[in-house]
Design an enzyme around this catalytic site. Structure first.
Site, mmCIF file in Angstrom:
data_model
loop_
_atom_site.group_PDB
_atom_site.id
_atom_site.type_symbol
_atom_site.label_atom_id
_atom_site.label_comp_id
_atom_site.label_asym_id
_atom_site.label_seq_id
_atom_site.Cartn_x
_atom_site.Cartn_y
_atom_site.Cartn_z
ATOM 1 C CE1 TYR A 7 13.550 -15.173 -3.803
ATOM 2 C CE2 TYR A 7 15.770 -15.737 -3.094
ATOM 3 C CZ TYR A 7 14.920 -15.042 -3.935
ATOM 4 O OH TYR A 7 15.427 -14.210 -4.892
ATOM 5 C CE LYS A 11 44.022 -30.287 1.476
ATOM 6 N NZ LYS A 11 43.971 -31.666 2.002
ATOM 7 N NE ARG A 16 41.596 -39.593 -0.136
ATOM 8 C CZ ARG A 16 41.698 -38.424 0.501
ATOM 9 N NH1 ARG A 16 40.611 -37.718 0.771
ATOM 10 N NH2 ARG A 16 42.870 -37.970 0.901
ATOM 11 C CG MET A 22 22.811 -16.275 -7.278
ATOM 12 S SD MET A 22 22.285 -16.190 -8.999
ATOM 13 C CE MET A 22 21.055 -17.460 -9.093
HETATM 14 C C1 PLP Z 1 44.672 -31.825 3.224
HETATM 15 C C2 PLP Z 1 45.568 -32.923 3.592
HETATM 16 C C3 PLP Z 1 46.434 -32.798 4.678
HETATM 17 C C4 PLP Z 1 46.376 -31.624 5.636
HETATM 18 O O1 PLP Z 1 45.245 -31.792 6.461
HETATM 19 P P1 PLP Z 1 44.837 -30.678 7.555
HETATM 20 O O2 PLP Z 1 43.778 -31.327 8.338
HETATM 21 O O3 PLP Z 1 44.355 -29.507 6.782
HETATM 22 O O4 PLP Z 1 46.052 -30.374 8.329
HETATM 23 C C5 PLP Z 1 47.319 -33.823 4.904
HETATM 24 N N1 PLP Z 1 47.346 -34.905 4.108
HETATM 25 C C6 PLP Z 1 46.518 -35.076 3.065
HETATM 26 C C7 PLP Z 1 46.577 -36.305 2.252
HETATM 27 C C8 PLP Z 1 45.594 -34.086 2.778
HETATM 28 O O5 PLP Z 1 44.754 -34.239 1.746
#
Ligand code: PLP
Length: 375
Positions: free
Chosen positions: A263, A36, A135, A311
């Site tokens: 800054y 992802k 969730r 930036m």
């Molecule tokens: C991102 C994710 C994973 C993988 O998690 P890692 O800690 O990166 O191995 C597994 N399951 C779900 C639902 C996720 O969102």
């Protein structure tokens, strides 16, 4: 075209090493390699060939583009979405044969509606709240949760093939307790969804940390992302950080003792100081919270980021590095020489998980590849 003043470098050999290491640790448990967020910013186009060469046959995605891209590149294995999706996404993902994550009854109804629109059932993994993430999982502790599972099981377009959960904490005891609750509740889920699902539901809840720390959390599939890129707090076989963040010194100036720097004048020089401008800033994903807290490597040695930075620039103090010249390479994450700015270093400096940084770098900065060529 000249390269950008900041870039990330992806070591594909490190990813191949991590895939092999994780699979060795998992033993007989199949791996779902999570790609992802464009493979955690590392680039699906770079990571997928490594996974395919290793024979990985299940990947986890969030965006449709990752699924379609995988199919375009010839990936024929299973694609599992690891979050609830919108109806348009679900309809569009059917062409890539994505298995959806059913995040409660209302979301399952969207999947059902999408199934009608495309004219066939959609395979889903039903999320339950066994681990207490609260969730997107159905909560079996409530009577309404059991009714919701009955209702999901009755949706004609929804074909449950899995039951899943996700852990809220990277803590060994928390994971062990959640996995035990998942073991009990997943069996119950199969009953509540209905008979044709009972014998065949694939159970999965483990992430990198869980799978590598608590073997009892692995069940039928481990959804591993971070560890493949070399970023995990799990104590496991040596994994290699696959990503480096780099730039170069653009300017060097000397300021007298007592000068305020950057800054808001947050830093004051205690002595005459040689400060170097590195042309990368918060617009490039080097979050402002790192200002005055992070360290970088230049000439193989650490130098502090001293200013509340800008930036597109950060200032580093190189008073103790007299050999550093304009044009020298600066490493803001990863190894240089015998030292390395690790993900843990960045987490200490930012107070955030490292993925919050590097997934943005993947979107914002040009990528260069290292390794992967036959030697
Ligand atoms: C991102 C994710 C994973 C993988 O998690 P890692 O800690 O990166 O191995 C597994 N399951 C779900 C639902 C996720 O969102």
């Amino acid at each position: 075209m000249i390269p950008g003043p900041g870039w990330i470098e992806i070591d594909v050999d490190a990813i191949a090493h991590n895939v092999a290491t994780v699979r060795r640790e998992l033993g007989t448990t199949p791996l779902c390699a999570v790609v992802k967020a464009d493979a955690y910013g590392h680039g699906v186009d770079l990571v997928l060939p490594v996974l395919m060469a290793a024979g990985v046959d299940t990947i986890g995605v969030t965006a449709n583009e990752e699924a379609h891209g995988a199919r375009r590149r010839g990936f024929r294995g299973r694609i599992l979405r690891v979050r609830p999706a919108l109806r348009e996404e679900i309809e569009d993902a059917a062409a890539a044969d994505v298995e959806e994550w059913a995040g409660g009854l209302a979301n399952a109804r969207e999947i059902d509606a999408a199934a009608r629109a495309i004219g066939r059932r959609i395979r889903v993994h039903v999320s339950i709240n066994a681990t207490g993430l609260s969730r997107d999982g159905v909560d079996l502790g409530a009577a309404s949760g059991r009714e919701e599972l009955n209702a999901i099981g009755a949706l004609p377009g929804v074909h449950p093939i899995g039951v899943c959960a996700h852990f809220p904490c990277e803590d060994e005891r928390d994971v062990a307790e959640g996995a035990e609750a998942f073991r009990i509740q997943s069996a119950h889920t199969a009953e509540l969804l209905g008979t044709d699902a009972t014998d065949a539901l694939e159970r999965h809840c483990a992430t990198s940390f869980a799978a590598l720390t608590v073997p009892a959390s692995r069940f039928d599939l481990a959804r591993v992302g971070a560890a493949l890129y070399g970023d995990t707090s799990a104590r496991t076989g040596p994994l290699k950080q696959a990503l480096r963040l780099l730039s170069r010194v653009a300017a060097i100036n000397v300021y007298p003792a007592g000068s305020t720097v950057g800054y808001d004048r947050t830093h004051t020089t205690a002595r005459a100081s040689r400060l170097a401008v590195v042309p990368i800033g918060y617009a490039d994903g080097f979050h402002r919270v790192l200002g005055g807290r992070a360290e970088v490597l230049v000439g193989g040695r650490r130098a502090p980021v001293v200013d509340r930075h800008a930036m597109n620039t950060v200032l580093i103090d190189i008073t103790d590095h007299p050999a550093v010249r304009v044009g020298d390479e600066v490493v803001l994450a990863g190894a240089q020489g015998s030292d390395a700015i690790t993900m843990r270093d960045l987490e200490h400096a930012s107070g955030q998980i490292a993925a919050d940084l590097y997934t943005a770098w993947g979107r914002l900065l040009p990528r260069r590849v290292r390794g992967g060529e036959p030697s």
